[in-house]
Design a protein around this motif. Structure first.
Motif, PDB file in Angstrom:
ATOM      1  N   SER A 128       0.817  -1.212   0.000  1.00  0.00           N
ATOM      2  CA  SER A 128       0.000   0.000   0.000  1.00  0.00           C
ATOM      3  C   SER A 128       0.849   1.260   0.000  1.00  0.00           C
ATOM      4  N   THR A 146      -3.632   4.149  -1.743  1.00  0.00           N
ATOM      5  CA  THR A 146      -4.260   2.827  -1.883  1.00  0.00           C
ATOM      6  C   THR A 146      -4.472   2.129  -0.545  1.00  0.00           C
ATOM      7  N   MET A 184      -8.158   1.469   0.566  1.00  0.00           N
ATOM      8  CA  MET A 184      -8.823   0.534  -0.330  1.00  0.00           C
ATOM      9  C   MET A 184      -8.344  -0.892  -0.091  1.00  0.00           C
ATOM     10  N   LEU A 185      -7.022  -1.071   0.046  1.00  0.00           N
ATOM     11  CA  LEU A 185      -6.487  -2.404   0.274  1.00  0.00           C
ATOM     12  C   LEU A 185      -6.832  -2.904   1.673  1.00  0.00           C
ATOM     13  N   LEU A 227     -10.247  -4.324   1.326  1.00  0.00           N
ATOM     14  CA  LEU A 227     -10.231  -5.661   0.720  1.00  0.00           C
ATOM     15  C   LEU A 227      -9.766  -6.714   1.717  1.00  0.00           C
ATOM     16  N   ALA A 235     -12.317   2.080   6.607  1.00  0.00           N
ATOM     17  CA  ALA A 235     -11.909   1.046   5.650  1.00  0.00           C
ATOM     18  C   ALA A 235     -12.148  -0.340   6.237  1.00  0.00           C
ATOM     19  N   GLY A 281     -15.114  -3.049   4.980  1.00  0.00           N
ATOM     20  CA  GLY A 281     -14.770  -4.435   4.664  1.00  0.00           C
ATOM     21  C   GLY A 281     -15.567  -5.415   5.493  1.00  0.00           C
ATOM     22  N   TRP A 308     -19.094  -5.554   4.035  1.00  0.00           N
ATOM     23  CA  TRP A 308     -19.128  -5.934   2.624  1.00  0.00           C
ATOM     24  C   TRP A 308     -19.410  -7.419   2.419  1.00  0.00           C
ATOM     25  N   GLY A 342     -18.608  -3.901  -3.687  1.00  0.00           N
ATOM     26  CA  GLY A 342     -17.145  -3.915  -3.653  1.00  0.00           C
ATOM     27  C   GLY A 342     -16.555  -2.898  -4.612  1.00  0.00           C
ATOM     28  N   VAL A 343     -17.131  -2.794  -5.802  1.00  0.00           N
ATOM     29  CA  VAL A 343     -16.661  -1.802  -6.782  1.00  0.00           C
ATOM     30  C   VAL A 343     -16.898  -0.384  -6.255  1.00  0.00           C
ATOM     31  N   CYS A 388     -14.327   0.360  -3.403  1.00  0.00           N
ATOM     32  CA  CYS A 388     -12.955   0.551  -3.887  1.00  0.00           C
ATOM     33  C   CYS A 388     -12.797   1.927  -4.532  1.00  0.00           C
ATOM     34  N   LEU A 402     -10.617   5.271  -2.988  1.00  0.00           N
ATOM     35  CA  LEU A 402      -9.637   5.983  -3.819  1.00  0.00           C
ATOM     36  C   LEU A 402     -10.006   7.464  -3.930  1.00  0.00           C
TER      37      LEU A 402
END
Length: 450
Positions: free
Chosen positions: A343, A347, A350-351, A354, A394, A398, A401, A436-437, A440, A444
């Motif tokens: 990362s 990012t 976002m990571l 995930l 974040a 997650g 999600w 998820g899209v 993300c 960002l």
């Protein structure tokens, strides 16, 4: 093409997804083997990490809070005035398109306000809609009601932002981290992501509606409500149980504290005050202490899955965070460290999102998720100069999600609907991909424009 993909997901899930409790057992085995391989710990060390007070019994306090959120939210939603309100909303649905759109939209709003109330209100609304629109696909309707839950941790009852907003913050490895609610739930970036899901997800859900040949119509017997209880008020005990004076005194005490809380602490919501609000709103709307006691009794059965499965997921969490005594390596640390290592300050959230979605399969609890990832994510956020609110959200995003394809939290609504997890999870795979899209891209954008 879209419906073919959806139908394929439904078929695969119906064939392969086990019962929710067996799913937890299988995850336990997978995590045990993964921890043994990844951390080089002995089976006996991992058995201890699984079954000790920090493992199997490590989430008792949080489990109670979560069970109360569900029970109080359910009891409030069962009040006659709430049912009438939901019936009025359901009357807007005239055909299968409006049935899916209305159910998805309302359940999403309710889950953002309070996840327990949203789950139950969504189920009640779906049943009301099914009574009026007989050609709607019932599993998709229930999946639409549950899909609103994908927004809960970005809302007012989210456990992670509430812990961050608590007085003094939350302690992680001896350091206190805090962020006001305006930096988490009410941050413009979070609200934009919520709005995108709120207004687009209803159309995504409707696009999955099967054709007439494959539509599953609900059995009318499932939509019959239990008869309303009747009470006799003859004995002194019964008169006390239905006393308006005791009801009013109880409400006065509860709402006096709630008002005092906000007057002295501002708009800082935590799980305890959220539960208190819904407890006393439920008492108010039922209009009678005896009726509310019975509503709580009925609602408590919905928490059965939480009571059975939470210890197993706490055990899984124990396995995920169990460290090799020599190297200090844990399976959760391996996963989170990997995402941190690739990362940068743009990012990273976002990571983190995930990685939180992946870990959520094994620890489907906001508090457990926080316990697993916060010790890695928050110090890394400090090093990278990332706001604590963004880093915490974040993890929260997650966590919510992959609840769509993790059957644990669907148990209450499935019980009310008379369905199993495999009936709705195929549709929720699509919801998972869509959200998820959105998340993300949202994180960002949060990094680049806010």
């Amino acid at each position: 093409m879209f419906k073919k993909f959806t139908n394929g997901c439904v078929r695969v899930v119906n064939r392969w997804l086990p019962d929710a409790f067996l799913f937890a057992v299988i995850l336990t085995i997978v995590t045990f083997v993964g921890s043994m391989i990844g951390t080089k710990q002995t089976p006996l060390e991992l058995v201890d990490a699984w079954g000790n007070s920090k493992g199997f019994w490590g989430l008792l306090s949080f489990s109670m809070q979560m069970a109360l959120v569900l029970v109080f939210g359910s009891a409030m939603a069962s009040a006659k005035i709430c049912k009438r309100f939901l019936g009025a909303i359901a009357s807007v649905a005239k055909d299968k398109k409006s049935a899916i759109l209305v159910t998805t939209f309302v359940s999403t709003v309710c889950c953002w306000l309070n996840w327990g109330f949203g789950l139950i209100a969504g189920a009640l609304l779906a049943k009301e809609v099914a009574r009026r629109v007989r050609d709607v696909d019932y599993p998709l309707l229930i999946a639409s009601a549950y899909s609103g839950f994908v927004i809960w941790h970005a809302g007012l009852s989210g456990s992670i932002p509430l812990q961050m907003a608590a007085e003094g913050g939350t302690e992680i490895l001896g350091i206190f981290y805090s962020a006001p609610i305006t930096d988490t739930v009410l941050h413009p970036a979070n609200l934009i992501m919520v709005a995108v899901i709120l207004f687009l997800m209803p159309f995504v859900n409707y696009a999955m509606h099967p054709d007439a040949e494959h539509t599953i119509i609900v059995d009318p017997a499932r939509l019959v409500d239990e008869e309303e209880r009747t009470y006799t008020v003859g004995t002194p005990a019964e008169k006390m149980e239905h006393s308006k004076i005791l009801w009013a005194i109880t409400l006065l005490l509860g709402f006096a504290y709630i008002i005092y809380y906000f007057a002295t602490k501002g708009f800082n919501l935590d799980l305890n005050i959220v539960n208190m609000i819904f407890l006393f709103l439920g008492i108010l709307l039922h209009g009678d202490l005896r009726k509310y006691v019975d509503a709580i009794g009925d609602a408590a059965s919905g928490a059965a899955g939480i009571l059975l499965q939470f210890p197993f997921y706490a055990g899984i969490m124990g396995l995920m965070v169990a460290q090799n005594p020599e190297t200090g390596v844990s399976l959760a640390g391996i996963i989170a460290d990997f995402f941190v290592s690739i990362s940068n300050d743009v990012t990273f959230p976002m990571l983190t999102f995930l990685s939180a979605g992946l870990i959520n399969f094994f620890v489907p609890s906001g508090g457990g998720q926080w316990a697993v990832q916060a010790p890695i994510v928050m110090p890394a956020a400090t090093t990278m100069g990332i706001e604590y609110g963004r880093a915490a959200m974040a993890i929260a995003w997650g966590d919510q999600w992959t609840n769509m394809v993790q059957p644990f939290w669907a148990l209450p609504i499935l019980g009310m609907a008379g369905l199993s997890a495999r009936n709705i999870m195929g549709y929720l795979v699509i919801v998972t991909i869509f959200t998820g899209v959105v998340a993300c891209l949202g994180f960002l954008g949060w990094a680049m424009f806010f």
